[in-house]
Design an enzyme around this catalytic site. Structure first.
Site, short mmCIF file in Angstrom:
data_model
loop_
_atom_site.label_atom_id
_atom_site.label_comp_id
_atom_site.label_asym_id
_atom_site.label_seq_id
_atom_site.Cartn_x
_atom_site.Cartn_y
_atom_site.Cartn_z
N HIS A 77 8.32 -26.72 -1.47
CA HIS A 77 7.65 -27.80 -2.19
C HIS A 77 6.49 -27.26 -3.03
O HIS A 77 5.62 -28.01 -3.45
CB HIS A 77 7.18 -28.86 -1.20
CG HIS A 77 8.33 -29.46 -0.44
ND1 HIS A 77 8.90 -30.67 -0.77
CD2 HIS A 77 9.08 -28.97 0.58
CE1 HIS A 77 9.92 -30.92 0.04
NE2 HIS A 77 10.06 -29.89 0.87
N GLU A 126 0.83 -1.22 0.00
CA GLU A 126 0.00 0.00 0.00
C GLU A 126 0.86 1.26 0.00
O GLU A 126 0.41 2.31 -0.44
CB GLU A 126 -0.93 0.02 1.23
CG GLU A 126 -2.29 -0.55 0.93
CD GLU A 126 -3.33 -0.29 2.02
OE1 GLU A 126 -3.01 0.29 3.07
OE2 GLU A 126 -4.50 -0.69 1.80
N LYS A 130 -13.92 0.10 -4.03
CA LYS A 130 -15.00 0.53 -3.14
C LYS A 130 -16.09 1.24 -3.94
O LYS A 130 -17.28 1.00 -3.74
CB LYS A 130 -14.48 1.50 -2.07
CG LYS A 130 -13.60 0.86 -1.02
CD LYS A 130 -13.29 1.87 0.07
CE LYS A 130 -12.24 1.34 1.01
NZ LYS A 130 -11.68 2.39 1.87
O1 PA5 Z 1 -3.31 1.14 5.93
C1 PA5 Z 1 -4.39 1.64 5.71
O2 PA5 Z 1 -4.61 2.86 5.82
C2 PA5 Z 1 -5.57 0.76 5.36
O3 PA5 Z 1 -5.18 -0.55 5.18
C3 PA5 Z 1 -6.61 0.81 6.47
O4 PA5 Z 1 -6.03 0.41 7.67
C4 PA5 Z 1 -7.82 -0.09 6.15
O5 PA5 Z 1 -8.37 0.28 4.92
C5 PA5 Z 1 -8.87 0.03 7.25
O6 PA5 Z 1 -9.28 1.35 7.40
P1 PA5 Z 1 -10.09 1.83 8.66
O7 PA5 Z 1 -9.24 1.69 9.86
O8 PA5 Z 1 -10.45 3.27 8.38
O9 PA5 Z 1 -11.34 0.95 8.75
#
Ligand code: PA5
Length: 448
Positions: free
Chosen positions: A310, A289, A424
């Site tokens: 394996h 990310e 989303k």
């Molecule tokens: O690292 C990030 O920002 C994302 O992976 C969020 O943690 C994830 O989308 C969850 O978001 P939230 O804590 O707002 O539910």
């Protein structure tokens, strides 16, 4: 004193020491912009100071609550996804007994997870177990509006209220969310849940050292102060000297970027300890990310050896040569089990009779490393003496800092995740969410 060691000598037949050292000026510059908070995404740099800033008041509140929840729970459900889930799971799984779920009369609640998928069967099976066990839960969402945990929480809130009555249910729910914004904060205030705050300037995937990670880890019975101590120790090492020859963060960031530039676009995190499976998952999310944007970024993958020798071992040895490996090597196990001797020796294993299993694992690691180097796979190695809270605290902070630095070297903002919105938008359009009418019309035409 820190414990983690980084070694890149097995990458030097692929990239030169000189090309790695050439990163030093930009590394110095990027460290300055991280510590002075002047670089890209500088409103999300609160994680840098977490090891120093954890307040005594917050730690005591976390510890006290953890004791209370442990006393009344056979199961602790952690509801969250992405950064609001993987950090806790990485640490709890790394420290837990491998078969904690099956241990009879264990003195800690079994930590299980929800809201990290939208599977109806998963939730059904979870409810079936929760019917039979005493439980409590934390709902973790910084935004408070993420669909997966919101759906799971709606279901589990109903369940826990029916099981214990509303008043007791409220004492068994902890909300971890943003300070002001968001539906979860409003709900927590209205219902009177115990609440912890995710600081505004800490993004999900950098939040394991906030209550997001600390509460589940404390409920599982582990020492959150020692975890923070490990992070603090490596932080002061990192701050004291940025040079590639002394600073493991600088070295890791420089080498992986140079390998990437040379065409090694996939990094595989390798562990030889199954308890580190979710640590790799956490690392994949952190790096994926943070770096994967603007059509750039090392692709983070993970394997567990020798299991995956394996399966994926074939590809790593012989497939497309665009990969490098980063091995997490654990020097000492917690326990000793030796290979027994057999009079008949039908399996021909007597040559290693009496040898500790960890020694067999180490030789497998060494043999694999050499084979993969011969096969054209550069090998980076992170050595840790043991898996415990202190070392895990170091590892968390090491990888967070190296991720931020690597992202800056790549010239991306390592603290945003614009690409996560695309799925989303489509999902909301398909589900007919109010406010998405135009998108609903367009997507329905597209899939006809
Ligand atoms: O690292 C990030 O920002 C994302 O992976 C969020 O943690 C994830 O989308 C969850 O978001 P939230 O804590 O707002 O539910």
């Amino acid at each position: 004193m820190t414990h983690l060691k980084f070694d890149y000598k097995n990458a030097l037949s692929f990239v030169s020491e000189a090309s790695i050292n050439a990163y030093q000026p930009q590394i110095n510059k990027h460290f300055e912009s991280l510590f002075n908070k002047t670089g890209k995404g500088n409103d999300f740099l609160g994680w840098i100071d977490l090891p120093d800033n954890a307040s005594e008041e917050m730690l005591q509140k976390l510890e006290k609550l953890a004791v209370a929840l442990r006393q009344k729970s056979e199961i602790f459900v952690v509801i969250g996804i992405g950064g609001s889930y993987l950090g806790a799971r990485a640490i709890v799984d790394a420290l837990n007994h491998h078969f904690s779920q099956l241990k009879q009369n264990g003195d800690s609640p079994v930590v299980i997870y929800a809201g990290q998928n939208i599977s109806e069967d998963y939730l059904h099976d979870l409810l079936e177990i929760l019917d039979q066990k005493d439980y409590s839960m934390s709902v973790i969402s910084k935004s408070g509006t993420t669909t997966e945990p919101a759906v799971a929480f709606r279901i589990l809130k109903n369940h826990i209220e029916q099981k214990y009555g509303v008043a007791e249910a409220r004492k068994r729910i902890v909300a971890i969310t943003d300070k002001e914004k968001g539906a979860l904060k409003q709900l927590a205030d209205e219902e009177g849940y115990e609440t912890f705050i995710v600081p505004d300037d800490v993004g999900g995937r950098y939040s394991v050292l906030t209550p997001v990670g600390l509460l589940p880890i404390a409920v599982a019975g582990y020492n959150i102060r020692t975890l923070l101590k490990g992070a603090k120790q490596i932080k002061s090492q990192i701050e004291s000297d940025y040079s590639i020859s002394k600073n493991p963060v600088s070295a890791y960031a420089a080498v992986r970027n140079e390998l990437y530039k040379s065409g090694k676009t996939t990094e595989i995190m390798v562990n030889y300890e199954p308890r580190l499976y979710y640590f790799t998952e956490w690392w994949k999310q952190l790096y994926g990310e943070s770096e994967g944007k603007e059509n750039k970024g090392v692709f983070p993958a993970g394997v567990g050896f020798t299991t995956d020798l394996h399966s994926m071992g074939q590809y790593i040895q012989d497939g497309l040569r665009n990969i490098f490996e980063t091995v997490i090597s654990v020097e000492k196990p917690d326990h000793q089990v030796k290979v027994p001797s057999e009079a008949k020796n039908l399996d021909k294993l007597n040559y290693i009779a009496g040898m500790p299993i960890h020694e067999v694992n180490r030789q497998a690691e060494l043999g694999t490393t050499l084979a993969h180097i011969d096969g054209g796979v550069p090998n980076l190695r992170i050595t840790i003496p043991k898996v415990n809270e202190e070392v895990l605290g170091e590892m968390v902070y090491f990888f967070e800092m190296a991720c931020a630095l690597s992202g800056y070297i790549l010239d991306v903002n390592p603290f945003d995740q614009p690409g996560v919105e695309a799925y989303k938008k489509n999902m909301f359009a398909l589900l007919g969410k109010p406010g998405f009418e135009k998108e609903t019309e367009e997507i329905r035409k597209r899939i006809k």
